[in-house]
Design a protein around this motif. Structure first.
Motif, mmCIF file in Angstrom:
data_model
loop_
_atom_site.group_PDB
_atom_site.id
_atom_site.type_symbol
_atom_site.label_atom_id
_atom_site.label_comp_id
_atom_site.label_asym_id
_atom_site.label_seq_id
_atom_site.Cartn_x
_atom_site.Cartn_y
_atom_site.Cartn_z
ATOM 1 N N ALA A 1 -5.661 -0.497 -7.165
ATOM 2 C CA ALA A 1 -6.568 -0.108 -6.242
ATOM 3 C C ALA A 1 -7.833 0.730 -6.872
ATOM 4 O O ALA A 1 -9.041 0.622 -6.414
ATOM 5 C CB ALA A 1 -6.118 0.423 -4.974
ATOM 6 N N TRP B 1 0.288 0.110 -6.401
ATOM 7 C CA TRP B 1 -0.921 -0.066 -5.525
ATOM 8 C C TRP B 1 -1.986 0.828 -5.821
ATOM 9 O O TRP B 1 -3.215 0.419 -5.979
ATOM 10 C CB TRP B 1 -0.435 0.003 -3.839
ATOM 11 C CG TRP B 1 -1.657 -0.287 -3.185
ATOM 12 C CD1 TRP B 1 -1.943 -1.656 -2.498
ATOM 13 C CD2 TRP B 1 -2.725 0.374 -2.499
ATOM 14 N NE1 TRP B 1 -3.194 -1.444 -1.715
ATOM 15 C CE2 TRP B 1 -3.752 -0.217 -1.630
ATOM 16 C CE3 TRP B 1 -3.053 1.858 -2.693
ATOM 17 C CZ2 TRP B 1 -4.519 0.159 -1.299
ATOM 18 C CZ3 TRP B 1 -4.167 2.416 -2.209
ATOM 19 C CH2 TRP B 1 -5.028 1.496 -1.382
ATOM 20 N N LYS C 1 1.003 -1.191 -0.130
ATOM 21 C CA LYS C 1 -0.098 -0.043 0.020
ATOM 22 C C LYS C 1 0.861 1.199 -0.162
ATOM 23 O O LYS C 1 1.935 1.311 0.674
ATOM 24 C CB LYS C 1 -1.176 -0.059 1.152
ATOM 25 C CG LYS C 1 -2.066 1.123 1.293
ATOM 26 C CD LYS C 1 -2.841 1.055 2.395
ATOM 27 C CE LYS C 1 -4.015 2.270 2.290
ATOM 28 N NZ LYS C 1 -4.754 2.092 3.494
#
Length: 452
Positions: free
Chosen positions: A228, A224, A219
């Motif tokens: 995401a 990411w 994250k």
């Protein structure tokens, strides 16, 4: 003598969070989530799973955890698993991945589960306009049987199965999903004609970085952030399989999944001890942690050979499911019918969702005469081995749906009789399900003849 048994490829430590596992879990579909394990065709391997909430829903006798559940984390899955053949060649796009369920069950030492309804402001369920409060029942397992102190007088064998089993989408397929679901979310309230008396919201769950877990991808990195914001939520079933919630997908079953990326990148999760047809309360099977023992085969070129696209691209296909030979045996059922006329008396045209809603409401109202609250029956019908059917879909204007309930799961005779309902069993059973007050402002639906 050498030991023989499944190879553990994905272990779970229930004392740790989903993101703390040795092999991290994920809760989105995306082609760039890297595999955490590799298996060869023909070998039997074991995959362990947390419950869908990653331990967020607890054994506490309170529904507060349900009322305040974070919907952005659904569902924590084990995988992805890369599949290769005996020569080490990976599954390729266009292949079929045949996944056989050899064995399954709860994780040892964690033999309990729960059934619940989310608060109407937090997702609700199939009947959320009738039951807007967050509720929960805890179940305990005795071998193949389940019982709940919150729904007394009921005991039944579970047909244990994974709610989610699927392969990773290609980027092309992921874009198709996101485009069509975004269009539904943006225009659905104005354009939908069917199912307009159903009140679960949102209409679709679009990509969002909130609550996102992407396995090995850290994250905060640019990778990411990109994934995401693209990755599909796991809530609906789609072309890759996914959250199909097929309650008979138990021991001996096979799933034939289309392969969209190299290695297939197969994932599974959302283990259920038992589920009723339709999982009507939404958080509605007996949710649990668990394990699967699986064996895979690759059918080269199987998508073109066996799956006919139903849409504008070759990617618009669906898996095939082969149900296994193991299931509970019941000989007597009480069957409730519903037609596509809603609670206001308004006629809908061949709407099977309205008809099934009526069948479930009819069953709840009837069974509550035998000493149960309607919330208890709502949760029970979501997780007991009841059978839902579309009985008629061509006789305009009414679709006909039925819900069949095995009478043997009750400790009393629930059939209609010439005399009145027996006085003894009709004493309201205690305790009731765990429940929170509904504090929202959305309107509820009432049956004009019998307020629910």
């Amino acid at each position: 003598m050498a030991l023989h048994g499944p190879r553990l490829v994905l272990p779970i430590d229930l004392k740790k969070k989903a993101w703390e596992q040795k092999l991290p879990l994920h809760n989105r579909w995306h082609p760039d989530i890297p595999p955490v394990a590799e298996i060869r065709t023909g070998e039997v391997f074991r995959v362990e799973m947390m419950d869908f909430s990653g331990g967020g829903i607890t054994q506490e006798y309170s529904a507060e955890d349900i009322k305040h559940a974070d919907p952005s984390i659904v569902h924590y899955m084990s995988g992805p698993i890369r599949v290769v053949d005996a020569d080490g060649a990976p599954a390729k796009p266009g292949d079929l991945l045949a996944v056989e369920i050899c064995n399954l069950g709860p994780l040892p030492g964690d033999e309990w589960g729960y059934t619940a309804t989310f608060d109407r402001e937090n997702g609700g369920g199939f009947l959320t306009d009738h039951f807007p409060c967050a509720t929960k029942a805890i179940w305990y397992f005795e071998g193949i049987y389940a019982y709940s102190p919150h729904i007394p007088g009921v005991r039944f064998p579970g047909l244990t199965h994974p709610g989610i089993i699927g392969t990773a989408p290609s980027m092309e397929l992921l874009n198709i999903w996101n485009e069509r679901e975004r269009k539904l979310e943006e225009t659905g309230l104005q354009t939908l004609k069917l199912c307009e008396v159903l009140h679960s919201r949102p209409l679709a769950n679009l990509p969002s970085p909130k609550g996102c877990l992407l396995g090995k991808i850290q994250k905060g990195t640019p990778e990411w952030e990109k994934i995401a914001n693209e990755a599909a939520r796991t809530i609906p079933g789609r072309e890759n399989g996914g959250n199909c919630d097929i309650k008979n997908l138990s021991r001996g079953s096979k799933v034939y999944l289309p392969v969209f990326v190299e290695g297939a990148n197969f994932s599974t999760g959302d283990m259920h001890f038992s589920q009723g047809e339709g999982e009507v309360s939404f958080c509605g099977a007996i949710e649990m942690s668990g394990f699967l023992e699986l064996k895979c085969e690759i059918i080269r070129g199987g998508m073109k050979e066996y799956l006919t696209p139903m849409g504008p691209t070759p990617l618009h296909v669906n898996p095939i499911f082969e149900i296994g030979p193991v299931e509970p045996r019941f000989s007597e059922w009480l069957v409730f019918e519903g037609i596509s006329v809603d609670e206001s008396g308004r006629q809908h045209y061949l709407d099977a969702s309205v008809a099934y809603k009526r069948a479930v409401l009819n069953a709840i109202d009837y069974l509550s005469k035998f000493g149960y609250s309607k919330e208890q029956i709502y949760l029970l019908l979501s997780c007991c081995p009841c059978e839902g059917r579309i009985s008629g879909i061509v006789d305009s204007p009414n679709a006909v749906a039925t819900l069949a309930i095995p009478t043997a799961i009750f400790d009393q005779d629930i059939r209609p009789k010439t005399n009145k309902v027996p006085v003894g069993p009709r004493v309201v059973r205690t305790p009731d399900v765990l429940k929170c007050a509904y504090e929202g402002n959305l309107p509820t639906t009432k049956n004009p003849c019998n307020n629910i």
